[in-house]
Design a protein around this motif. Structure first.
Motif, PDB file in Angstrom:
ATOM      1  N   VAL A  97       0.334  -1.181  -0.198  1.00  0.00           N
ATOM      2  CA  VAL A  97       0.108  -0.057  -0.128  1.00  0.00           C
ATOM      3  C   VAL A  97       0.653   1.054   0.080  1.00  0.00           C
ATOM      4  O   VAL A  97       1.013   2.367  -0.885  1.00  0.00           O
ATOM      5  N   SER A 151      -5.542   2.856   0.842  1.00  0.00           N
ATOM      6  CA  SER A 151      -6.125   1.903   1.799  1.00  0.00           C
ATOM      7  C   SER A 151      -7.171   1.268   1.398  1.00  0.00           C
ATOM      8  O   SER A 151      -7.806   0.360   1.408  1.00  0.00           O
ATOM      9  N   LYS A 152      -8.106   2.879   1.370  1.00  0.00           N
ATOM     10  CA  LYS A 152      -9.402   2.519   1.537  1.00  0.00           C
ATOM     11  C   LYS A 152      -9.735   2.051  -0.028  1.00  0.00           C
ATOM     12  O   LYS A 152     -10.860   1.140   0.310  1.00  0.00           O
ATOM     13  N   GLN A 153      -9.233   2.222  -0.893  1.00  0.00           N
ATOM     14  CA  GLN A 153      -9.507   1.663  -1.573  1.00  0.00           C
ATOM     15  C   GLN A 153      -9.668   0.091  -1.971  1.00  0.00           C
ATOM     16  O   GLN A 153     -10.186  -0.694  -2.739  1.00  0.00           O
ATOM     17  N   THR A 154      -7.942  -0.347  -1.841  1.00  0.00           N
ATOM     18  CA  THR A 154      -7.815  -1.312  -2.074  1.00  0.00           C
ATOM     19  C   THR A 154      -8.731  -2.765  -0.617  1.00  0.00           C
ATOM     20  O   THR A 154      -8.504  -3.572  -1.379  1.00  0.00           O
ATOM     21  N   THR A 155      -8.979  -1.756  -0.038  1.00  0.00           N
ATOM     22  CA  THR A 155      -9.999  -3.072   1.177  1.00  0.00           C
ATOM     23  C   THR A 155     -11.091  -3.200  -0.116  1.00  0.00           C
ATOM     24  O   THR A 155     -11.691  -4.025   0.274  1.00  0.00           O
ATOM     25  N   LYS A 156     -11.734  -2.037  -0.276  1.00  0.00           N
ATOM     26  CA  LYS A 156     -12.623  -2.560  -1.375  1.00  0.00           C
ATOM     27  C   LYS A 156     -13.028  -3.427  -2.459  1.00  0.00           C
ATOM     28  O   LYS A 156     -13.654  -4.363  -2.659  1.00  0.00           O
ATOM     29  N   ILE A 159     -10.687  -5.920  -2.754  1.00  0.00           N
ATOM     30  CA  ILE A 159      -9.866  -7.434  -1.741  1.00  0.00           C
ATOM     31  C   ILE A 159     -11.651  -7.693  -1.925  1.00  0.00           C
ATOM     32  O   ILE A 159     -11.493  -9.050  -1.839  1.00  0.00           O
ATOM     33  N   LYS A 160     -12.580  -7.280  -0.931  1.00  0.00           N
ATOM     34  CA  LYS A 160     -14.070  -7.318  -1.224  1.00  0.00           C
ATOM     35  C   LYS A 160     -14.182  -7.817  -2.217  1.00  0.00           C
ATOM     36  O   LYS A 160     -15.030  -9.132  -2.182  1.00  0.00           O
ATOM     37  N   GLU A 177      -5.799  -9.465  -4.155  1.00  0.00           N
ATOM     38  CA  GLU A 177      -5.548 -10.536  -2.731  1.00  0.00           C
ATOM     39  C   GLU A 177      -4.747  -9.632  -2.135  1.00  0.00           C
ATOM     40  O   GLU A 177      -2.918  -9.541  -2.343  1.00  0.00           O
ATOM     41  N   LYS A 178      -4.296  -9.975  -0.614  1.00  0.00           N
ATOM     42  CA  LYS A 178      -2.999  -9.326   0.239  1.00  0.00           C
ATOM     43  C   LYS A 178      -2.405 -10.758   0.501  1.00  0.00           C
ATOM     44  O   LYS A 178      -2.464 -12.148   1.253  1.00  0.00           O
ATOM     45  N   LEU A 232      -0.349  -6.641  -2.006  1.00  0.00           N
ATOM     46  CA  LEU A 232      -1.850  -6.778  -2.916  1.00  0.00           C
ATOM     47  C   LEU A 232      -1.131  -7.350  -4.200  1.00  0.00           C
ATOM     48  O   LEU A 232      -0.360  -6.824  -4.935  1.00  0.00           O
TER      49      LEU A 232
END
Length: 318
Positions: free
Chosen positions: A54, A69-74, A76-77, A82-83, A95
């Motif tokens: 990140v 961080s906010k974008q990548t969390t979305k 991943i969901k 994938e992390k 990532l």
């Protein structure tokens, strides 16, 4: 906002950015691509480097760490990323795109090709003043039709006989062509024919075809062509070949001309004729590709703007 000059620069750039994201998202939705337009910079970067943290993503894209961080969390969901944990440092993670993300990005690539062409056309203004250039860009891009233009370039066209519902598009495409290349030589006869092709072409034994892109709610007319057969049935004139400016270079004119040649052969026409102008290099090359040859005209043209007469012999082709 334009009247306030540089004081609204930030607002205008934000408005332009929001508009572009919205238009790209519309294309993605029509094409059933399961990503958000706002994900593109991160996905493109990971597509290039394979994997990244990140922190590194934020640094490469000049974005804040919380925003990434906010974008990548979305993402991943959504199953796009994938992390993985760094084997050498358990506190560090990377990532990378999933197979689902890679598949989505492969489907995005053709869209990006067409979008890049349209944006480059819109940004190729000659002004040396940034605010003037911005105004030109806004007028060309923010017309509410960018998504449609991208989709027009993406999809194959079909060629169909003219219908009354195509009247406005027939007029607008041909008038736009005249205004681009011969703005001072548009005649009353031009306006008469373009305003009512039924009365001035179809009802006099002529034929009109349009190149269409099927849309969800309505068809998009992207090109036109006319064939006027002489009384003897042996000679026919090709006229009104026009293609929407944003779709040029996609083979639409080539397809329309091929269709007319095949139709003329089926009707027993032995000679096709057309008129063009020496400043229309792309048109001349297209006609030569299809076997049209420059000839001395048998009679003067009704149009002052045409200075080249061409023929194609069809006899014996069958």
């Amino acid at each position: 906002m334009e009247q306030f000059g540089v004081l609204t620069l930030g607002s205008r750039l934000k408005r332009l950015s929001d508009y572009l994201f919205a238009q790209v998202q519309e294309v993605y939705e029509v094409c059933a691509i399961p990503i958000s337009a706002t994900y593109f910079p991160i996905l493109r970067l990971l597509q290039s480097v394979g994997e990244s943290s990140v922190v590194d993503i934020a640094e490469q894209l000049h974005l804040s760490h919380p925003a990434v961080s906010k974008q990548t969390t979305k993402m991943i969901k959504a199953g796009l990323l994938e992390k993985t944990v760094d084997d050498r440092d358990q506190r560090r993670s990377f990532l990378r795109m999933t197979a689902h993300g890679e598949s989505a990005m492969l489907r995005v690539d053709p869209i990006l090709v067409e979008l890049k062409i349209l944006i480059e056309q819109a940004t190729s203004c000659s002004s040396h003043n940034f605010m003037d250039s911005l105004s030109q860009l806004e007028s060309q891009v923010m017309d509410g039709r960018l998504a449609d233009k991208v989709l027009d370039r993406l999809h194959q066209v079909i060629i169909e006989p003219f219908k009354s519902t195509h009247n406005e598009a027939f007029h607008d495409l041909n008038m736009a062509w005249l205004e681009t290349y011969f703005p001072t030589q548009i005649t009353d006869y031009d306006r008469l024919v373009l305003r009512d092709p039924h009365a001035n072409i179809l009802n006099k034994g002529g034929y009109v075809w349009v190149a269409l892109r099927r849309g969800n709610s309505l068809d998009r007319v992207l090109g036109t062509i006319v064939l006027v057969v002489h009384e003897d049935g042996c000679v026919a004139d090709v006229q009104k070949l026009a293609v929407a400016e944003h779709c040029r270079g996609k083979g639409i004119a080539d397809a329309l001309l091929s269709h007319v040649v095949d139709f003329a052969i089926s009707k027993g026409v032995t000679t096709l004729t057309l008129e063009t102008a020496s400043n229309l290099n792309a048109a001349k090359n297209l006609y030569k590709k299809h076997g049209f040859v420059e000839k001395t005209p048998l009679k003067p043209s009704v149009y002052e703007r045409t200075d080249i007469y061409m023929e194609k012999q069809l006899k014996g082709i069958l």
